[in-house]
Structure formats: structure tokens, C-alpha cells
Enzyme design. Structure first.
Site, PDB file in Angstrom:
ATOM      1  N   ASP A 132       0.820  -1.212   0.000  1.00  0.00           N
ATOM      2  CA  ASP A 132       0.000   0.000   0.000  1.00  0.00           C
ATOM      3  C   ASP A 132       0.855   1.263   0.000  1.00  0.00           C
ATOM      4  O   ASP A 132       0.705   2.136  -0.854  1.00  0.00           O
ATOM      5  CB  ASP A 132      -0.916   0.026   1.239  1.00  0.00           C
ATOM      6  CG  ASP A 132      -2.124  -0.871   1.097  1.00  0.00           C
ATOM      7  OD1 ASP A 132      -3.025  -0.513   0.330  1.00  0.00           O
ATOM      8  OD2 ASP A 132      -2.159  -1.922   1.745  1.00  0.00           O
ATOM      9  N   GLU A 157      -5.517   6.839  -0.619  1.00  0.00           N
ATOM     10  CA  GLU A 157      -6.142   6.189   0.532  1.00  0.00           C
ATOM     11  C   GLU A 157      -5.299   6.227   1.793  1.00  0.00           C
ATOM     12  O   GLU A 157      -5.799   6.435   2.892  1.00  0.00           O
ATOM     13  CB  GLU A 157      -6.466   4.733   0.183  1.00  0.00           C
ATOM     14  CG  GLU A 157      -7.191   4.011   1.294  1.00  0.00           C
ATOM     15  CD  GLU A 157      -7.646   2.623   0.881  1.00  0.00           C
ATOM     16  OE1 GLU A 157      -8.477   2.061   1.610  1.00  0.00           O
ATOM     17  OE2 GLU A 157      -7.165   2.107  -0.135  1.00  0.00           O
ATOM     18  N   ASP A 224      -5.846   4.538  -5.597  1.00  0.00           N
ATOM     19  CA  ASP A 224      -6.012   3.487  -4.604  1.00  0.00           C
ATOM     20  C   ASP A 224      -4.834   2.546  -4.800  1.00  0.00           C
ATOM     21  O   ASP A 224      -4.778   1.797  -5.777  1.00  0.00           O
ATOM     22  CB  ASP A 224      -7.331   2.734  -4.799  1.00  0.00           C
ATOM     23  CG  ASP A 224      -7.669   1.863  -3.585  1.00  0.00           C
ATOM     24  OD1 ASP A 224      -6.734   1.512  -2.838  1.00  0.00           O
ATOM     25  OD2 ASP A 224      -8.850   1.553  -3.378  1.00  0.00           O
ATOM     26  N   VAL A 226      -3.604  -0.236  -3.370  1.00  0.00           N
ATOM     27  CA  VAL A 226      -3.949  -1.657  -3.473  1.00  0.00           C
ATOM     28  C   VAL A 226      -5.430  -1.769  -3.125  1.00  0.00           C
ATOM     29  O   VAL A 226      -5.803  -1.802  -1.952  1.00  0.00           O
ATOM     30  CB  VAL A 226      -3.105  -2.550  -2.541  1.00  0.00           C
ATOM     31  CG1 VAL A 226      -3.525  -4.015  -2.700  1.00  0.00           C
ATOM     32  CG2 VAL A 226      -1.619  -2.409  -2.840  1.00  0.00           C
ATOM     33  N   ASP A 227      -6.263  -1.801  -4.139  1.00  0.00           N
ATOM     34  CA  ASP A 227      -7.697  -1.940  -3.927  1.00  0.00           C
ATOM     35  C   ASP A 227      -8.021  -3.421  -3.789  1.00  0.00           C
ATOM     36  O   ASP A 227      -7.711  -4.214  -4.674  1.00  0.00           O
ATOM     37  CB  ASP A 227      -8.456  -1.341  -5.114  1.00  0.00           C
ATOM     38  CG  ASP A 227      -9.959  -1.426  -4.922  1.00  0.00           C
ATOM     39  OD1 ASP A 227     -10.426  -1.107  -3.812  1.00  0.00           O
ATOM     40  OD2 ASP A 227     -10.659  -1.803  -5.878  1.00  0.00           O
ATOM     41  N   THR A 229      -7.332  -5.203  -0.566  1.00  0.00           N
ATOM     42  CA  THR A 229      -6.174  -5.730   0.156  1.00  0.00           C
ATOM     43  C   THR A 229      -6.449  -7.092   0.792  1.00  0.00           C
ATOM     44  O   THR A 229      -5.510  -7.860   1.011  1.00  0.00           O
ATOM     45  CB  THR A 229      -5.691  -4.737   1.231  1.00  0.00           C
ATOM     46  OG1 THR A 229      -6.804  -4.260   1.984  1.00  0.00           O
ATOM     47  CG2 THR A 229      -4.986  -3.566   0.594  1.00  0.00           C
ATOM     48  N   SER A 369     -12.131  -6.097  -5.194  1.00  0.00           N
ATOM     49  CA  SER A 369     -11.553  -4.900  -5.805  1.00  0.00           C
ATOM     50  C   SER A 369     -12.240  -4.457  -7.089  1.00  0.00           C
ATOM     51  O   SER A 369     -13.236  -5.013  -7.530  1.00  0.00           O
ATOM     52  CB  SER A 369     -10.058  -5.110  -6.077  1.00  0.00           C
ATOM     53  OG  SER A 369      -9.858  -5.831  -7.280  1.00  0.00           O
ATOM     54  N   LYS A 372     -13.753  -5.998 -10.739  1.00  0.00           N
ATOM     55  CA  LYS A 372     -15.134  -6.114 -11.229  1.00  0.00           C
ATOM     56  C   LYS A 372     -15.367  -5.164 -12.405  1.00  0.00           C
ATOM     57  O   LYS A 372     -16.040  -5.519 -13.382  1.00  0.00           O
ATOM     58  CB  LYS A 372     -16.111  -5.810 -10.093  1.00  0.00           C
ATOM     59  CG  LYS A 372     -16.101  -6.826  -8.966  1.00  0.00           C
ATOM     60  CD  LYS A 372     -17.082  -6.480  -7.880  1.00  0.00           C
ATOM     61  CE  LYS A 372     -16.586  -5.368  -6.973  1.00  0.00           C
ATOM     62  NZ  LYS A 372     -15.457  -5.750  -6.128  1.00  0.00           N
ATOM     63  N   LYS A 386     -23.747  -2.811  -6.406  1.00  0.00           N
ATOM     64  CA  LYS A 386     -23.300  -2.661  -5.026  1.00  0.00           C
ATOM     65  C   LYS A 386     -24.260  -1.745  -4.280  1.00  0.00           C
ATOM     66  O   LYS A 386     -24.462  -0.600  -4.681  1.00  0.00           O
ATOM     67  CB  LYS A 386     -21.880  -2.091  -4.954  1.00  0.00           C
ATOM     68  CG  LYS A 386     -21.358  -2.005  -3.524  1.00  0.00           C
ATOM     69  CD  LYS A 386     -19.954  -1.453  -3.454  1.00  0.00           C
ATOM     70  CE  LYS A 386     -19.458  -1.411  -2.006  1.00  0.00           C
ATOM     71  NZ  LYS A 386     -18.122  -0.806  -1.896  1.00  0.00           N
ATOM     72  N   ASP A 398     -12.312   4.224  -5.037  1.00  0.00           N
ATOM     73  CA  ASP A 398     -12.810   2.875  -5.305  1.00  0.00           C
ATOM     74  C   ASP A 398     -13.582   2.783  -6.616  1.00  0.00           C
ATOM     75  O   ASP A 398     -14.007   1.681  -6.996  1.00  0.00           O
ATOM     76  CB  ASP A 398     -13.718   2.407  -4.167  1.00  0.00           C
ATOM     77  CG  ASP A 398     -12.951   2.061  -2.905  1.00  0.00           C
ATOM     78  OD1 ASP A 398     -11.799   1.604  -3.029  1.00  0.00           O
ATOM     79  OD2 ASP A 398     -13.495   2.257  -1.803  1.00  0.00           O
TER      80      ASP A 398
END
Length: 461
Positions: A132, A157, A224, A226-227, A229, A369, A372, A386, A398
Site C-alpha cells: 500500500d 487512501e 487506490d 492496493v484496492d 487488500t 476490488s 469487477k 453494489k 474505489d
């Protein structure tokens, strides 16, 4: 054939390289070794293809003419991208995400190969790793070097304060080492590297530059590092997401997906299996089951995918990029929908109810993450829904990169009221109407909006 035989894995890839060379044509470095099945057969068996791994090893076996015909016919001609405005920004952003993806691969391999002391826990209990902070420092340094510190503003982030505490000295040392390893590779991407390794204070400074809060005017980057994690720590899917927002609207989006293979046929194998095959394959030839980088520029009407760069090789922009498009499936019964893995910030039950009422019959594709968004943009799935639980606020990092990519690939992304997502009010998607819906086309999108309206009052959200 046992997968313990590296010669056969190399032979597969070497055959591909040889055919490309003989034809003297331009083709992606990571063209898959299997012909594409129909969309409804997303997870095929190996028996569907012109060659398979037999039960016993025969490294002298040859490939069928069917296989060679596939390679000859599957090579993709590359049409130069009309990058227009933001051309330099897009090129630098893609290179930065490529570097970050290689960095994350190394850290993830380390996590999976030994017990790890550098996994922390943030206030929201999601894991934070060396990756990160290292990605944030690396991307910040690359963007600042390319455009100047006065011209770079970043919303990201991670908070540098967590890394500056006295009890995180060991973690900081690991981050500094990882950042310097990554930046040393910058010349391979045609970028400048530091004249000497960055010190701990310089790494902290690079991370702390990511202190923008966004807003309705001007230009800022959204990162971001590391989306997903949880997926990263578990050896599963994750993404590095970088977007450029101008006057409150995302204009560039880049997604690095190190575990998302270039060819969807490789999705039928587990991440662990793909990692094993990757190690057996010849490094000189690459491996078609490795990850990809997906990106788009607003207004171009096109989105692109390129293979994850191989370390120690020269990166030549645009690195065998090929255009991607959303699926043409508009029948809900044939569509596949994605939803978050974590139940903490998304209602699976409401999503399942909407899916049932609209006629989605396939099992949901639950993916960590922003992968998608990548799945929909390149046609592996048709719907992402979502619906956050009460009190949860969606962050702009995100979604910003994924929204641009899906829209330029031909898809639709709005909130559940049909309104465009708003990136102009700081770090959160304020005034979000119930949830987020991304679809491959307008027909599916309208049906889902209608199903949400019909079901919402009876929900507990």
C-alpha cells in the site's frame, strides 16, 4: 501431463513466439493459448481445446495443425491509439501502474511464501501491507517527476501518519527498500530514476504529497494503491487504480490487475495454479495467464488492455495494447453479474433479490476490488451491483478509474437512481442514490434500475 514439467509449458509458449516471428506480424505478448469459447461458457474445461495437458509427460509431443492455425489467426493487428488530449498523462499513468503492479507481485509472492510481519490493520480492520505505502510512494514520485510537484495533486487512501510512528520502524524500512527496488526499474519504462536511493524521509515525503481532498475545480489524481487488500493478502484478485479528475469529472482511468489474466479462459484456473504455471514457463516467452493493465481516456470511445510488463525488459509504449469492448449480451438469463466479496459494506441479500427479479440466473461472480470493473469492460461479465449498508460512504478512489474504463468500453455506470456518479465533492461519493450499478449496455441497466425501484421500500437498507 503433470504440471511439474517445465519443458512442456515452455514448449507451448515457444511455439506461439515462433509462429509470430515467422509471420512477422504484430501481436500481443500474452495472447492466450486457447481459442475463445462463447461467452456463456466462461469457465471451460481443457478438453474443449486443440491441445491439453495429458496425464503423463511427453516433452517431445508436437502441436496439431489446428493449434498452429489458431495462433496464425488470433494475432491482433494494432491500430495506433488516437490519444489526443491527455496523451502524456495517460502514458505516464500507465507506466506508473505497470511499475506498481510489478512491485505488488513481488510483495504478494513474499506474503504467500512465508509468514509476514508487515501486515497491519487499519481503523476499518482491512489489512494494510508494505505494498500500500510502497505503491503510493512510487506513483507519487513518478507523477511528480514527470509533471512537477506544483502540477501534481493526489487524493489517495493511505495516511502517512500511520507509517511515521516509532513502533513502525521495521515496516518503514521495508517500504523504503521496496520503493527503491521499484524506482530502480523506471528506466525500463522510459522514465527517470532517482540519482540515488530515496531515504526514509524522502519516501515519507512522497507519500505525504498525496494529501489532496479533491473538489469541484482544478485537476487532481485519485489513487487506490492496493484496492482489495483482503484479496491481495490471500493471493486473490486486487487492483492498482489511478485516475485523473478534472473539474470534478474523471478523464483518465488506469487499472492494474496483476492476477487477472489477459485471456478469460485462464479464469477457469485458481490463482495458485496460474502462479505455479507462471513459474514453470520460460521467463523469456512470458505467460498468457499473467495479469493485465486496462485503461481509457474520456471521450475516446475506446478502452485498451495491455499485458503486465515482464521485468528486465524494455517497455515500449503502448506495449501490445488491444482494444476491449463490453459484452453484447442483453438477455438477463445469460448475463453474469459481479458483486463484492465482503459482506461488511455491501448487501448480498438485496443484490440477490434484484438479480432474481430482473431474471439474472447465473451465479454471481464475487471478486475483490475494482477487478469487477475490468471484468465488465472487457466482456467477462455484464453487471456490477453494489448496495452499501447504512452508514457506509463510498470513496472516490474505489470507483473513479473503473467508471471511465467501462464507459469508454461501451458500458453504463450510474447510481441506483440513474444519476452519474459525482466526483466533485471531496473524497466521498456524496448524494449517492442507494447504490452503484454498472452494466454492459443500456437495456440491462434500465431493467436493473426498475427492479431496484420496485424492491427498495421493502428492503432493510
Amino acid at each position: 501431463m503433470s504440471i511439474s514439467c517445465p519443458n512442456f509449458a515452455s514448449q507451448i509458449l515457444r511455439s506461439h513466439a515462433s509462429l509470430i516471428a515467422r509471420k512477422n506480424i504484430y501481436a500481443p505478448q500474452d495472447v492466450g493459448i486457447f481459442p475463445s469459447p462463447s461467452h456463456t461458457n466462461l469457465r471451460p474445461t481443457l478438453s474443449n481445446y486443440p491441445f491439453v495437458f495429458p496425464s503423463s509427460c511427453n516433452c517431445n509431443q508436437t502441436f496439431s495443425s489446428t493449434t498452429e492455425d489458431y495462433y496464425r489467426n488470433s494475432a491482433l493487428e494494432f491500430d495506433d491509439m488516437d490519444l489526443g488530449k491527455y496523451s502524456k498523462e495517460l502514458e505516464v499513468a500507465v507506466k506508473a501502474v505497470q511499475m506498481a503492479s510489478l512491485l505488488c507481485q513481488r510483495v504478494q509472492e513474499s506474503l504467500l511464501s512465508r509468514s509476514n510481519d508487515h501486515v497491519q490493520s487499519k481503523d476499518d480492520n482491512s489489512p494494510v501491507t508494505v505494498a500500500d505505502w510502497s505503491v503510493q510512494a512510487t506513483v507519487s514520485w513518478v507523477l511528480t517527476e514527470a509533471f512537477g510537484s506544483k502540477n501534481v495533486s493526489i487524493v489517495a487512501e493511505e495516511d502517512v501518519q500511520a507509517l511515521s510512528k516509532a513502533d513502525t520502524v521495521g515496516l518503514l524500512e521495508a517500504v523504503v527498500k521496496t520503493v527503491n527496488e521499484s524506482l530502480a526499474e523506471a528506466p525500463c519504462f522510459g522514465l527517470s530514476a532517482p540519482s540515488s536511493g530515496l531515504s526514509a524521509s524522502e519516501v515519507l515525503e512522497a507519500i505525504s504529497r498525496c494529501n489532496s481532498t479533491g473538489g469541484p475545480s482544478g485537476r487532481f489524481w485519485v489513487l487506490d494503491p492496493v484496492d482489495g487488500t483482503l484479496g491481495f493478502v490471500r493471493g486473490d484478485q486486487y487492483a492498482i487504480a489511478l485516475a485523473l479528475v478534472e473539474n470534478g469529472e474523471p478523464v483518465l482511468g488506469v487499472l492494474g490487475c496483476p492476477n487477472y489474466p489477459m485471456e478469460k479462459e485462464w479464469l477457469s484456473y485458481s490463482n495458485g495454479y496460474r502462479r505455479m504455471l507462471s513459474k514453470l514457463a520460460s521467463p523469456a516467452l512470458g505467460f498468457p495467464g499473467k495479469g493485465c493493465i486496462i485503461y481509457a481516456r474520456k471521450g475516446s470511445g475506446k478502452a485498451w488492455m495491455q499485458p503486465l510488463h515482464q521485468k528486465d525488459k524494455k517497455f515500449i509504449w503502448p506495449n501490445s495494447a488491444r482494444e476491449i469492448r463490453v459484452s453484447t449480451i442483453d438477455n438477463p438469463a445469460l448475463a453474469t453479474f459481479c458483486e463484492p466479496v465482503e459482506k461488511a459494506n455491501s448487501s448480498h441479500s438485496f443484490t440477490a433479490g434484484v438479480a432474481h427479479s430482473v431474471g439474472l440466473r447465473n451465479q454471481p461472480l464475487r471478486v475483490y476490488s475494482m477487478v469487477k470493473y475490468a471484468a465488465i469492460a472487457r466482456g467477462d461479465a455484464e453487471v456490477f451491483m453494489k448496495f452499501a449498508r447504512a452508514g457506509y460512504k463510498e470513496k472516490i478512489w474505489d470507483h473513479a478509474a473503473g467508471v471511465v474504463i467501462i464507459q469508454e468500453a461501451g458500458g453504463v455506470v450510474t447510481d441506483a437512481g440513474g444519476h452519474p456518479l459525482c466526483f466533485s465533492r471531496g473524497m466521498y461519493l456524496e448524494n449517492l442514490d442507494r447504490g452503484i450499478i454498472a452494466c454492459s449496455g443500456a437495456s440491462l441497466h434500465e431493467k436493473i434500475l426498475g427492479a431496484v425501484d420496485a424492491s427498495w421500500n421493502s428492503s432493510s437498507l
